[in-house]
Design a protein around this motif. Sequence first.
Motif, PDB file in Angstrom:
ATOM      1  N   ASN A   5     -20.042 -20.449  31.211  1.00 49.76           N
ATOM      2  CA  ASN A   5     -19.567 -21.721  30.692  1.00 49.76           C
ATOM      3  C   ASN A   5     -18.053 -21.721  30.856  1.00 49.76           C
ATOM      4  N   ILE A   6     -17.593 -22.296  31.953  1.00 44.99           N
ATOM      5  CA  ILE A   6     -16.176 -22.234  32.292  1.00 44.99           C
ATOM      6  C   ILE A   6     -15.577 -23.627  32.219  1.00 44.99           C
ATOM      7  N   HIS A   7     -14.529 -23.762  31.425  1.00 50.02           N
ATOM      8  CA  HIS A   7     -13.803 -25.018  31.310  1.00 50.02           C
ATOM      9  C   HIS A   7     -12.359 -24.765  31.704  1.00 50.02           C
ATOM     10  N   ALA A   8     -12.079 -24.866  32.991  1.00 51.81           N
ATOM     11  CA  ALA A   8     -10.732 -24.619  33.511  1.00 51.81           C
ATOM     12  C   ALA A   8     -10.129 -25.942  33.956  1.00 51.81           C
ATOM     13  N   TYR A   9      -9.289 -26.507  33.102  1.00 51.91           N
ATOM     14  CA  TYR A   9      -8.601 -27.751  33.419  1.00 51.91           C
ATOM     15  C   TYR A   9      -7.176 -27.434  33.840  1.00 51.91           C
ATOM     16  N   TYR A  10      -6.727 -28.126  34.882  1.00 53.53           N
ATOM     17  CA  TYR A  10      -5.362 -27.943  35.374  1.00 53.53           C
ATOM     18  C   TYR A  10      -4.676 -29.291  35.522  1.00 53.53           C
ATOM     19  N   HIS A  11      -3.430 -29.310  35.124  1.00 56.83           N
ATOM     20  CA  HIS A  11      -2.546 -30.457  35.349  1.00 56.83           C
ATOM     21  C   HIS A  11      -1.553 -30.003  36.404  1.00 56.83           C
ATOM     22  N   MET A  12      -1.618 -30.602  37.572  1.00 56.41           N
ATOM     23  CA  MET A  12      -0.731 -30.220  38.669  1.00 56.41           C
ATOM     24  C   MET A  12       0.197 -31.367  39.020  1.00 56.41           C
ATOM     25  N   HIS A  57       0.736 -36.624  39.952  1.00 52.67           N
ATOM     26  CA  HIS A  57       0.106 -35.803  38.913  1.00 52.67           C
ATOM     27  C   HIS A  57      -1.398 -35.850  39.141  1.00 52.67           C
ATOM     28  N   ILE A  58      -2.037 -34.702  39.016  1.00 49.89           N
ATOM     29  CA  ILE A  58      -3.500 -34.634  39.089  1.00 49.89           C
ATOM     30  C   ILE A  58      -3.980 -33.772  37.921  1.00 49.89           C
ATOM     31  N   LEU A  59      -4.933 -34.297  37.173  1.00 45.13           N
ATOM     32  CA  LEU A  59      -5.612 -33.519  36.139  1.00 45.13           C
ATOM     33  C   LEU A  59      -7.042 -33.352  36.609  1.00 45.13           C
ATOM     34  N   LEU A  60      -7.482 -32.096  36.703  1.00 43.40           N
ATOM     35  CA  LEU A  60      -8.837 -31.863  37.174  1.00 43.40           C
ATOM     36  C   LEU A  60      -9.491 -30.711  36.448  1.00 43.40           C
ATOM     37  N   HIS A  61     -10.819 -30.745  36.485  1.00 45.92           N
ATOM     38  CA  HIS A  61     -11.644 -29.636  36.004  1.00 45.92           C
ATOM     39  C   HIS A  61     -11.923 -28.802  37.246  1.00 45.92           C
ATOM     40  N   SER A  62     -11.445 -27.591  37.240  1.00 40.13           N
ATOM     41  CA  SER A  62     -11.448 -26.760  38.435  1.00 40.13           C
ATOM     42  C   SER A  62     -12.816 -26.191  38.775  1.00 40.13           C
ATOM     43  N   TRP A  96       5.042 -32.635  51.753  1.00 39.99           N
ATOM     44  CA  TRP A  96       5.309 -32.394  50.340  1.00 39.99           C
ATOM     45  C   TRP A  96       6.373 -31.317  50.210  1.00 39.99           C
ATOM     46  N   GLN A  97       7.076 -31.337  49.129  1.00 39.04           N
ATOM     47  CA  GLN A  97       8.030 -30.270  48.829  1.00 39.04           C
ATOM     48  C   GLN A  97       7.236 -28.982  48.626  1.00 39.04           C
ATOM     49  N   ARG A  98       7.833 -27.854  48.994  1.00 39.45           N
ATOM     50  CA  ARG A  98       7.164 -26.576  48.765  1.00 39.45           C
ATOM     51  C   ARG A  98       6.999 -26.362  47.275  1.00 39.45           C
ATOM     52  N   GLY A  99       5.925 -25.720  46.901  1.00 34.94           N
ATOM     53  CA  GLY A  99       5.683 -25.409  45.506  1.00 34.94           C
ATOM     54  C   GLY A  99       5.058 -26.561  44.741  1.00 34.94           C
ATOM     55  N   TYR A 100       4.882 -26.339  43.457  1.00 35.28           N
ATOM     56  CA  TYR A 100       4.222 -27.306  42.590  1.00 35.28           C
ATOM     57  C   TYR A 100       4.375 -26.853  41.145  1.00 35.28           C
ATOM     58  N   GLY A 101       4.112 -27.769  40.236  1.00 40.40           N
ATOM     59  CA  GLY A 101       4.000 -27.420  38.825  1.00 40.40           C
ATOM     60  C   GLY A 101       2.524 -27.332  38.502  1.00 40.40           C
ATOM     61  N   LEU A 102       2.144 -26.325  37.736  1.00 47.88           N
ATOM     62  CA  LEU A 102       0.737 -26.137  37.389  1.00 47.88           C
ATOM     63  C   LEU A 102       0.653 -25.726  35.928  1.00 47.88           C
ATOM     64  N   PHE A 103      -0.115 -26.497  35.174  1.00 55.00           N
ATOM     65  CA  PHE A 103      -0.239 -26.258  33.745  1.00 55.00           C
ATOM     66  C   PHE A 103      -1.718 -26.216  33.386  1.00 55.00           C
ATOM     67  N   THR A 104      -2.120 -25.249  32.596  1.00 58.91           N
ATOM     68  CA  THR A 104      -3.496 -25.203  32.129  1.00 58.91           C
ATOM     69  C   THR A 104      -3.642 -26.140  30.937  1.00 58.91           C
ATOM     70  N   ALA A 105      -4.858 -26.584  30.721  1.00 58.38           N
ATOM     71  CA  ALA A 105      -5.128 -27.478  29.600  1.00 58.38           C
ATOM     72  C   ALA A 105      -6.467 -27.125  28.977  1.00 58.38           C
ATOM     73  N   SER A 106      -6.532 -27.173  27.671  1.00 61.50           N
ATOM     74  CA  SER A 106      -7.805 -26.968  26.987  1.00 61.50           C
ATOM     75  C   SER A 106      -8.582 -28.279  27.016  1.00 61.50           C
ATOM     76  N   PRO A 107      -9.902 -28.220  26.895  1.00 61.76           N
ATOM     77  CA  PRO A 107     -10.678 -29.457  26.873  1.00 61.76           C
ATOM     78  C   PRO A 107     -10.189 -30.435  25.798  1.00 61.76           C
ATOM     79  N   LYS A 108      -9.695 -29.925  24.694  1.00 62.35           N
ATOM     80  CA  LYS A 108      -9.198 -30.765  23.604  1.00 62.35           C
ATOM     81  C   LYS A 108      -7.945 -31.547  24.013  1.00 62.35           C
ATOM     82  N   GLU A 109      -7.142 -30.996  24.949  1.00 65.21           N
ATOM     83  CA  GLU A 109      -5.901 -31.635  25.393  1.00 65.21           C
ATOM     84  C   GLU A 109      -6.103 -32.654  26.514  1.00 65.21           C
ATOM     85  N   VAL A 110      -7.268 -32.651  27.140  1.00 63.20           N
ATOM     86  CA  VAL A 110      -7.523 -33.482  28.314  1.00 63.20           C
ATOM     87  C   VAL A 110      -7.249 -34.971  28.068  1.00 63.20           C
TER      88      VAL A 110
END
Length: 136
Positions: A5-12, A57-62, A96-110
């Motif tokens: 049961n994996i809930h991996a959300y990312y905000h990139m 910005h992209i928010l996804l469930h990985s 695109w510019q090299r690199g990116y910002g990547l932030f994890t998110a809990s399901p509660k924060e989605v």
Amino acid sequence: MSRNNIHAYYHMVFSTKHREPVLRKEIQASLYKMLWNKCLEIGCEPVMIDGMEDHIHILLHSNPLVSISKILKAIKGSSSRWINENCDFLEHFFSWQRGYGLFTASPKEVPKIGSYIQNQKTHHANDSIIDEFEIG
């Protein structure tokens, strides 16, 4: 039998090269749709996609079977190709510019993060992406 049961959300967040404002409003909806479909194609569930003329910005469930670096490579690579093929107003090759910002998110924060992404135009009326990274 056990189940994963994996809930991996990312905000990139990633920017156009030199933060050039080339993602014109008239292409944004089509670009976001293409990005949404690319996320689905690589087995991710997109939650929210939006941005400005110089970043996205992209928010996804990985997809837990694919590394986040491969996900970002696929998203940035396919969108670069799409922009170069569909935006005849560009004066030079898009990237695109090299690199990116990547932030994890809990399901509660989605919901909160999704709302933040959806309101990019309002948010950036007073703040720049640099402020966003310095604060966030």
